[in-house]
Design a protein around this motif. Sequence first.
Motif, PDB file in Angstrom:
ATOM      1  N   THR A   1       0.833  -1.197   0.000  1.00 27.65           N
ATOM      2  CA  THR A   1       0.000   0.000   0.000  1.00 27.65           C
ATOM      3  C   THR A   1       0.867   1.246   0.000  1.00 27.65           C
ATOM      4  O   THR A   1       1.775   1.387   0.830  1.00 27.65           O
ATOM      5  CB  THR A   1      -0.920   0.017   1.234  1.00 27.65           C
ATOM      6  N   ASP A   2       0.591   2.130  -0.918  1.00 29.83           N
ATOM      7  CA  ASP A   2       1.376   3.351  -1.065  1.00 29.83           C
ATOM      8  C   ASP A   2       1.041   4.328   0.059  1.00 29.83           C
ATOM      9  O   ASP A   2      -0.108   4.743   0.205  1.00 29.83           O
ATOM     10  CB  ASP A   2       1.074   3.989  -2.419  1.00 29.83           C
ATOM     11  N   PRO A   3       2.023   4.746   0.876  1.00 31.76           N
ATOM     12  CA  PRO A   3       1.719   5.697   1.955  1.00 31.76           C
ATOM     13  C   PRO A   3       1.435   7.102   1.449  1.00 31.76           C
ATOM     14  O   PRO A   3       0.862   7.918   2.182  1.00 31.76           O
ATOM     15  CB  PRO A   3       3.006   5.670   2.803  1.00 31.76           C
ATOM     16  N   VAL A   4       1.827   7.413   0.209  1.00 34.38           N
ATOM     17  CA  VAL A   4       1.584   8.747  -0.323  1.00 34.38           C
ATOM     18  C   VAL A   4       0.132   8.900  -0.763  1.00 34.38           C
ATOM     19  O   VAL A   4      -0.533   9.872  -0.422  1.00 34.38           O
ATOM     20  CB  VAL A   4       2.538   9.036  -1.500  1.00 34.38           C
ATOM     21  N   GLY A   5      -0.377   7.915  -1.484  1.00 36.64           N
ATOM     22  CA  GLY A   5      -1.766   7.981  -1.927  1.00 36.64           C
ATOM     23  C   GLY A   5      -2.060   9.282  -2.652  1.00 36.64           C
ATOM     24  O   GLY A   5      -1.359   9.672  -3.574  1.00 36.64           O
ATOM     25  N   GLU A   6      -3.098   9.969  -2.213  1.00 39.96           N
ATOM     26  CA  GLU A   6      -3.503  11.235  -2.815  1.00 39.96           C
ATOM     27  C   GLU A   6      -3.017  12.431  -2.005  1.00 39.96           C
ATOM     28  O   GLU A   6      -3.514  13.547  -2.181  1.00 39.96           O
ATOM     29  CB  GLU A   6      -5.031  11.289  -2.943  1.00 39.96           C
ATOM     30  N   ASN A   7      -2.055  12.220  -1.114  1.00 34.85           N
ATOM     31  CA  ASN A   7      -1.584  13.309  -0.270  1.00 34.85           C
ATOM     32  C   ASN A   7      -1.022  14.457  -1.099  1.00 34.85           C
ATOM     33  O   ASN A   7      -0.286  14.250  -2.059  1.00 34.85           O
ATOM     34  CB  ASN A   7      -0.510  12.821   0.704  1.00 34.85           C
ATOM     35  N   ALA A   8      -1.336  15.656  -0.684  1.00 35.00           N
ATOM     36  CA  ALA A   8      -0.893  16.849  -1.391  1.00 35.00           C
ATOM     37  C   ALA A   8       0.578  17.136  -1.094  1.00 35.00           C
ATOM     38  O   ALA A   8       1.196  16.522  -0.218  1.00 35.00           O
ATOM     39  CB  ALA A   8      -1.757  18.041  -0.973  1.00 35.00           C
ATOM     40  N   THR A   9       1.116  18.085  -1.809  1.00 37.28           N
ATOM     41  CA  THR A   9       2.480  18.538  -1.558  1.00 37.28           C
ATOM     42  C   THR A   9       2.602  19.008  -0.113  1.00 37.28           C
ATOM     43  O   THR A   9       1.762  19.773   0.370  1.00 37.28           O
ATOM     44  CB  THR A   9       2.852  19.686  -2.508  1.00 37.28           C
ATOM     45  N   GLY A  10       3.617  18.533   0.588  1.00 38.28           N
ATOM     46  CA  GLY A  10       3.850  18.943   1.967  1.00 38.28           C
ATOM     47  C   GLY A  10       3.071  18.164   2.994  1.00 38.28           C
ATOM     48  O   GLY A  10       3.136  18.474   4.187  1.00 38.28           O
ATOM     49  N   VAL A  11       2.343  17.126   2.566  1.00 38.91           N
ATOM     50  CA  VAL A  11       1.537  16.312   3.480  1.00 38.91           C
ATOM     51  C   VAL A  11       2.077  14.890   3.474  1.00 38.91           C
ATOM     52  O   VAL A  11       2.275  14.303   2.404  1.00 38.91           O
ATOM     53  CB  VAL A  11       0.044  16.318   3.082  1.00 38.91           C
ATOM     54  N   PHE A  12       2.272  14.315   4.688  1.00 40.65           N
ATOM     55  CA  PHE A  12       2.883  13.000   4.828  1.00 40.65           C
ATOM     56  C   PHE A  12       2.110  12.145   5.812  1.00 40.65           C
ATOM     57  O   PHE A  12       1.617  12.631   6.833  1.00 40.65           O
ATOM     58  CB  PHE A  12       4.341  13.137   5.295  1.00 40.65           C
ATOM     59  N   ALA A  13       2.011  10.852   5.507  1.00 42.19           N
ATOM     60  CA  ALA A  13       1.381   9.909   6.428  1.00 42.19           C
ATOM     61  C   ALA A  13       2.258   9.686   7.642  1.00 42.19           C
ATOM     62  O   ALA A  13       1.769   9.495   8.756  1.00 42.19           O
ATOM     63  CB  ALA A  13       1.113   8.585   5.710  1.00 42.19           C
ATOM     64  N   ASN A  14       3.568   9.699   7.434  1.00 45.52           N
ATOM     65  CA  ASN A  14       4.518   9.477   8.512  1.00 45.52           C
ATOM     66  C   ASN A  14       4.680  10.782   9.300  1.00 45.52           C
ATOM     67  O   ASN A  14       5.158  11.789   8.777  1.00 45.52           O
ATOM     68  CB  ASN A  14       5.862   9.040   7.901  1.00 45.52           C
ATOM     69  N   VAL A  15       4.305  10.767  10.573  1.00 44.46           N
ATOM     70  CA  VAL A  15       4.307  12.000  11.361  1.00 44.46           C
ATOM     71  C   VAL A  15       5.727  12.540  11.560  1.00 44.46           C
ATOM     72  O   VAL A  15       5.923  13.762  11.658  1.00 44.46           O
ATOM     73  CB  VAL A  15       3.607  11.797  12.717  1.00 44.46           C
TER      74      VAL A  15
END
Length: 239
Positions: free
Chosen positions: A127-141
């Motif tokens: 599973t891709d952790p990036v997905g639809e995340n925008a620029t500057g947004v990360f799943a990894n805190v």
Amino acid sequence: MMEKLGISLLFAIAMLLTACGGGGSSTPVVTSPAATDPDPVVTVDADGNTSFDSTTLAAQLDAMALGELNQEETDGLLLMREEEKLARDVYLALYDIHGLNIFNNISSSEQTHTDAVLALLQRYSLTDPVGENATGVFANVDLQQLHDALVAQGTNSLLDALYVGAEIEELDIADIENLKLQLVDNDDIALVYDNLLKGSRNHLRSFYRQIESNGGTYTPTHITQAQFDDIVNSDMERG
């Protein structure tokens, strides 16, 4: 979300949060044709911007056996997917602030780096952790904190922004080298990691040259001084 991060990444977060604050035989010898090297999976321009060729990479990955992943190898791929995105996103932010082309050019290369890691995630059905995340947004805190700290640090001046670029590249070098040590039998992952390293070394050379031309000095924090000197005092790596 990954529970484990590379030592270099954790160190970077802590440091940045603080700072932000022929014989004679007549018998003919028959030789087989020399083996040809595979086409390079990266291209390098005159400035050292190093980008993956997705078509060539896909062809070489398809020719390789699909291995098995242990948890460390899985965590490493997930980390590098977002760590390469972090480099791209920070450089985009710093280009918007300072307008220096090196940030825009290398951010384009970093997009191909994170795409190369995505190709491995898809290959292993992760599973891709990036997905639809925008620029500057990360799943990894932790990567989110690191991104925000780096952008804040690079906002102060152009020289500070160049320092951020150099630090990101040496952090990538340290983390990828550590991840390579964890590989068991995965030539496909090694192929991508080796070329990510080549790209990071080239980009480190580019940032260091800009630092020097702007009157700055730089001391590495994630790789040794000897390793840093070997990189920045050598030519760009091609193909």
